[in-house]
Design a protein around this motif. Structure first.
Motif, PDB file in Angstrom:
ATOM      1  N   LEU A 107      -0.082  -8.706  -0.619  1.00 18.04           N
ATOM      2  CA  LEU A 107       1.009  -7.741  -0.737  1.00 18.04           C
ATOM      3  C   LEU A 107       2.147  -8.329  -1.556  1.00 18.04           C
ATOM      4  O   LEU A 107       2.383  -9.543  -1.535  1.00 18.04           O
ATOM      5  CB  LEU A 107       1.543  -7.364   0.652  1.00 18.04           C
ATOM      6  N   THR A 108       2.868  -7.453  -2.247  1.00 16.12           N
ATOM      7  CA  THR A 108       4.081  -7.843  -2.967  1.00 16.12           C
ATOM      8  C   THR A 108       5.206  -6.920  -2.549  1.00 16.12           C
ATOM      9  O   THR A 108       5.101  -5.700  -2.703  1.00 16.12           O
ATOM     10  CB  THR A 108       3.889  -7.761  -4.489  1.00 16.12           C
ATOM     11  N   ALA A 165      -2.538  -5.184  -3.925  1.00 12.32           N
ATOM     12  CA  ALA A 165      -3.013  -5.913  -5.098  1.00 12.32           C
ATOM     13  C   ALA A 165      -3.325  -4.996  -6.271  1.00 12.32           C
ATOM     14  O   ALA A 165      -3.321  -5.440  -7.431  1.00 12.32           O
ATOM     15  CB  ALA A 165      -4.250  -6.728  -4.728  1.00 12.32           C
ATOM     16  N   ASP A 166      -3.586  -3.715  -6.013  1.00  4.97           N
ATOM     17  CA  ASP A 166      -3.865  -2.750  -7.078  1.00  4.97           C
ATOM     18  C   ASP A 166      -2.609  -2.059  -7.605  1.00  4.97           C
ATOM     19  O   ASP A 166      -2.703  -1.167  -8.454  1.00  4.97           O
ATOM     20  CB  ASP A 166      -4.848  -1.684  -6.570  1.00  4.97           C
ATOM     21  N   GLY A 167      -1.437  -2.455  -7.081  1.00  4.84           N
ATOM     22  CA  GLY A 167      -0.198  -1.846  -7.523  1.00  4.84           C
ATOM     23  C   GLY A 167       0.168  -0.568  -6.810  1.00  4.84           C
ATOM     24  O   GLY A 167       1.163   0.074  -7.149  1.00  4.84           O
TER      25      GLY A 167
END
Length: 305
Positions: A254-255, A279-281
């Motif tokens: 996660l970001t 991770a896929d945005g």
């Protein structure tokens, strides 16, 4: 709905949540620093208080429910050694299969080491807001609810160009993946044993790939950024909104990011947009924060210089 029992908060509670979230902001973790602020003592993390509300939501329903949104305002600090209780009240349903709840943390100080009146209805409200939870939640139902709640981009509104070292448009981000050990510590610290979080087999039986990360822990990623990076150490939370936009499983990279949208120099307040991406945005959590920056460490350095 019956409130929770009283719990006396300790510095160890604050330190454990700091280790779990990464937010070692000194207003929570450094009693010497906190004494020099307008607080006068260490105060609870906003997302730790949210975790206590989440635990009470789990305890208040006969079947597992899944919190998917929460707004919280913090009109007063919740101090170390305060006794707190979590209170809920049912509100009209926001949609099929969902329930709205008014949520409160009520707090009172101890006198002579004990709560003056553990049954007191007049205890101060130190956090309040509204939660949305899903009944009989499964992967399909969560996806449908999340799609209906996903908001557009945060709108920038007028304010001041600068406040201390802060500027509109500044941003910060951090990455992490939550582990099973993180979930175990969250459950032990908060008392929130929701099987969607703690029982991978149960979560899979509801159509999810694995156990889910609790919304208070996802909000803790914002706590980390706000309290240690932007605006920085000494930041105090005044208001937070969180919306779950997609299921987040344990172990998923996660970001989290926060971005300054408005500065109010006269009140030392900062509005920020906040979100978490996978991770896929894809956005998995979306929200807004209002914070007080009166006690920033680096602000003090600037003024001294």
């Amino acid at each position: 709905m019956q409130p929770s029992g009283w719990r006396v908060l300790t510095q160890l509670d604050f330190n454990r949540f700091a280790a779990l979230s990464g937010d070692d902001n000194p207003i929570h973790c450094d009693p010497a620093f906190a004494r020099t602020t307008h607080f006068g003592a260490t105060v609870a993390h906003g997302m730790f208080l949210f975790s206590l509300l989440s635990a009470q939501i789990t305890r208040s329903f006969p079947q597992p429910v899944l919190p998917i949104a929460q707004t919280l305002m913090f009109p007063r600090p919740t101090f170390v050694a305060d006794g707190v209780t979590a209170a809920l009240a049912l509100q009209p349903s926001p949609g099929q299969g969902a329930i709205a709840l008014d949520t409160e943390i009520r707090s009172q100080q101890r006198n002579g080491g004990v709560l003056s009146d553990p049954a007191a209805e007049a205890a101060q409200v130190t956090a309040h807001g509204q939660a949305h939870v899903l009944l009989d939640a499964d992967a399909v139902g969560l996806a449908d609810q999340c799609a209906s709640m996903l908001a557009g981009d945060a709108v920038q509104v007028s304010g001041d160009a600068a406040l201390y070292h802060l500027r509109v448009g500044q941003s910060a981000r951090a990455t992490r993946a939550f582990t099973t050990a993180d979930i175990d510590e969250y459950a032990a610290l908060s008392g929130d044993g929701n099987p969607f979080y703690t029982d991978a087999a149960f979560a899979r039986s509801r159509g999810f790939n694995d156990a889910l990360v609790p919304l208070p822990l996802l909000g803790g990623m914002f706590s980390d950024l706000l309290g240690t990076r932007l605006p920085g150490r000494g930041t105090g939370w005044m208001k937070q909104a969180l919306r779950l936009c997609a299921a987040v499983r344990v172990g998923e990279p996660l970001t989290a990011s926060v971005r300054i949208m408005r500065l109010r120099a006269d009140k030392a307040l900062v509005n920020l947009a906040a979100d978490v991406h996978d991770a896929d945005g894809r956005i998995v959590v979306q929200g807004e924060a209002l914070v007080l920056v009166r006690n920033l460490e680096n602000k003090r350095t600037e003024i001294a210089a």
